[in-house]
Write an enzyme that holds these catalytic residues in place. Structure first.
Site, PDB file in Angstrom:
ATOM      1  N   ARG A   1     -93.527 -18.226 -44.251  1.00 37.51           N
ATOM      2  CA  ARG A   1     -93.862 -18.933 -43.082  1.00 37.51           C
ATOM      3  C   ARG A   1     -93.966 -20.386 -43.165  1.00 37.51           C
ATOM      4  NH1 ARG A   1     -98.144 -15.886 -40.617  1.00 37.51           N
ATOM      5  NH2 ARG A   1     -98.254 -17.474 -39.097  1.00 37.51           N
TER       6      ARG A   1
ATOM      7  N   ASP B   1    -108.399 -15.078 -36.271  1.00 35.65           N
ATOM      8  CA  ASP B   1    -107.735 -14.525 -35.140  1.00 35.65           C
ATOM      9  C   ASP B   1    -107.804 -13.151 -35.439  1.00 35.65           C
ATOM     10  OD1 ASP B   1    -106.065 -14.178 -32.950  1.00 35.65           O
ATOM     11  OD2 ASP B   1    -104.205 -15.616 -34.083  1.00 35.65           O
TER      12      ASP B   1
ATOM     13  N   ASN C   1    -102.800  -8.703 -35.210  1.00 39.18           N
ATOM     14  CA  ASN C   1    -102.544  -9.204 -36.361  1.00 39.18           C
ATOM     15  C   ASN C   1    -102.653  -8.419 -37.777  1.00 39.18           C
ATOM     16  OD1 ASN C   1    -101.755 -11.715 -35.330  1.00 39.18           O
ATOM     17  ND2 ASN C   1    -104.052 -12.728 -35.180  1.00 39.18           N
TER      18      ASN C   1
ATOM     19  N   ASP D   1    -102.024 -13.331 -40.474  1.00 40.68           N
ATOM     20  CA  ASP D   1    -102.284 -14.659 -39.738  1.00 40.68           C
ATOM     21  C   ASP D   1    -103.578 -15.115 -39.839  1.00 40.68           C
ATOM     22  OD1 ASP D   1    -102.019 -16.393 -37.718  1.00 40.68           O
ATOM     23  OD2 ASP D   1    -101.207 -15.108 -36.101  1.00 40.68           O
TER      24      ASP D   1
ATOM     25  N   GLU E   1    -104.514 -18.513 -39.996  1.00 37.27           N
ATOM     26  CA  GLU E   1    -104.519 -19.984 -39.641  1.00 37.27           C
ATOM     27  C   GLU E   1    -105.859 -20.618 -38.677  1.00 37.27           C
ATOM     28  OE1 GLU E   1    -101.141 -20.823 -37.185  1.00 37.27           O
ATOM     29  OE2 GLU E   1    -101.853 -19.575 -35.545  1.00 37.27           O
TER      30      GLU E   1
END
Length: 397
Positions: A93, A263, A268, A281, A283
């Protein structure tokens, strides 16, 4: 990222929430066009990994690919690596560069790496193993981290999974299994003890240890994010109204803050037999009230359902319903969620700011025209306005 195109079935330990390497809109490339050369990436990764594998090992990197379903929050690179005779399917990533007009002002991949490692250590949540985090941009042009690649099915974003996908083709009982297992992921995350100590690196400025204090800090961060998004001087009356409404109606919640995935949506998650095998995911991970995750999960489904309604498609109206999510969560945890309509509204506000940035990005790259009414930058403006007016939920009753 919440509106990025995701792969519907793959062995990618990232749900395509990534941004390809692009130039500014003055150049030929658009934000969705990859300018990376896979052979160059292979050589770079191989050189870099030579310093990471055990001393004396020989590492080879092969089958480097860039998924077509790459989004906008970071770049995804798939590759295979071999050392000590063992084969490792991996994912890198990579943080976006400034030339891509990133969706968020900063990309703390080290925090994502640490969050995944801690969640994997302190819970049974299926998080891919993380191998290395690299802050030096020399290797790939930006900071990145490497994690294992896992096989599974991802509910697609484009076209949305409720338009016709393996999710709509599943039986009602299979969807119930998927729904319950997804809520169980939230329950397990929220049950991690000592979250403010284990995830202290996620604490926002002026954030306390109660849900209310952490959420108040989160609202402040959202307002700061909005100010960054509208730095070109074009502002959104609807978003500003929503920010004020959220601050005025902040629930009095003195319960302890928990780890929030952020999220928290089924797009996801990778599933096998309708059960999660990889939660991805991270973040947007933060500390806050558990209802924030439930509200986001409910809203992102409502977001797709409202689009399906506009397209005269049946959608999945009996799936991920707010009362069902609350009932399942209470059944699993013993905690009865509160103020969920408020937290769904907050999710709609957060998505509105993200949508604004994405539309501004499309305009900058010549892919869209700026509307006369600034709030038309928000795809779900009618839904957010109805939530603020108190009429949205009446419509669904």
């Amino acid at each position: 990222m919440t509106v990025s195109p995701d792969a519907s079935s793959s062995d990618v330990a990232s749900t395509a929430s990534s941004t390809d390497e692009t130039e500014h809109h003055a150049q030929v490339a658009r934000p969705s066009d990859s300018l990376r050369d896979t052979e160059d990436l292979r050589e770079r990764l191989e050189r870099w990994m030579a310093g990471k594998v055990p001393s004396g090992s020989t590492v080879t990197v092969a089958d480097v690919t860039l998924p077509a379903a790459n989004g906008m929050s970071s770049e995804t690179i798939l590759f295979d690596a071999t050392w000590d005779g063992d084969h490792h399917p991996l994912v890198a990533r990579v943080a976006p560069t400034e030339s891509t007009m990133p969706v968020f002002p900063t990309y703390d991949l080290e925090s994502q790496f640490r969050t995944m490692a801690q969640v994997r250590e302190h819970s049974a949540v299926p998080v891919p193993a993380v191998y290395w985090s690299e802050s030096d941009p020399d290797a790939l042009g930006a900071p990145f981290f490497v994690m294992e690649r896992i096989s599974g099915d991802v509910p697609p974003d484009v076209m949305p999974y409720n338009f016709g996908s393996w999710v709509t083709e599943a039986s009602p009982e299979q969807r119930k299994t998927l729904q319950r297992s997804s809520v169980d992921v939230l329950a397990q995350l929220h049950a991690i003890d000592k979250p403010c100590e284990r995830f202290d690196f996620l604490r926002l400025p002026n954030s306390g240890t109660t849900a209310r204090d952490a959420f108040t800090a989160h609202i402040a961060e959202q307002r700061a994010y909005y100010e960054w998004v509208v730095s070109d001087g074009i502002r959104s009356p609807l978003i500003e109204r929503a920010l004020d409404w959220i601050e005025e109606n902040n629930p009095a919640d003195d319960s302890p803050a928990v780890l929030c995935w952020g999220d928290s949506r089924i797009g996801n998650v990778m599933y096998q037999d309708f059960a999660p095998v990889a939660v991805l995911d991270w973040e947007m991970a933060t500390l806050g009230p558990r209802e924030m995750d439930l509200g986001w999960m409910a809203f992102l489904h409502r977001f797709f359902e409202d689009i399906a309604g506009l397209a005269n498609l049946p959608g999945l109206p009996d799936f991920l319903r707010l009362p069902d999510l609350a009932h399942t969560y209470a059944e699993i945890t013993g905690h009865t969620p509160h103020d969920l309509e408020f937290y769904v509204t907050y999710a709609a506000l957060r998505q509105a700011v993200i949508m604004w940035r994405i539309q501004a990005r499309a305009i900058a790259f010549g892919q869209s025209q700026r509307p006369e009414d600034p709030d038309d930058m928000i795809m779900h403006r009618a839904s957010l306005a109805a939530m603020l007016d108190g009429t949205y939920w009446e419509r669904l009753a």
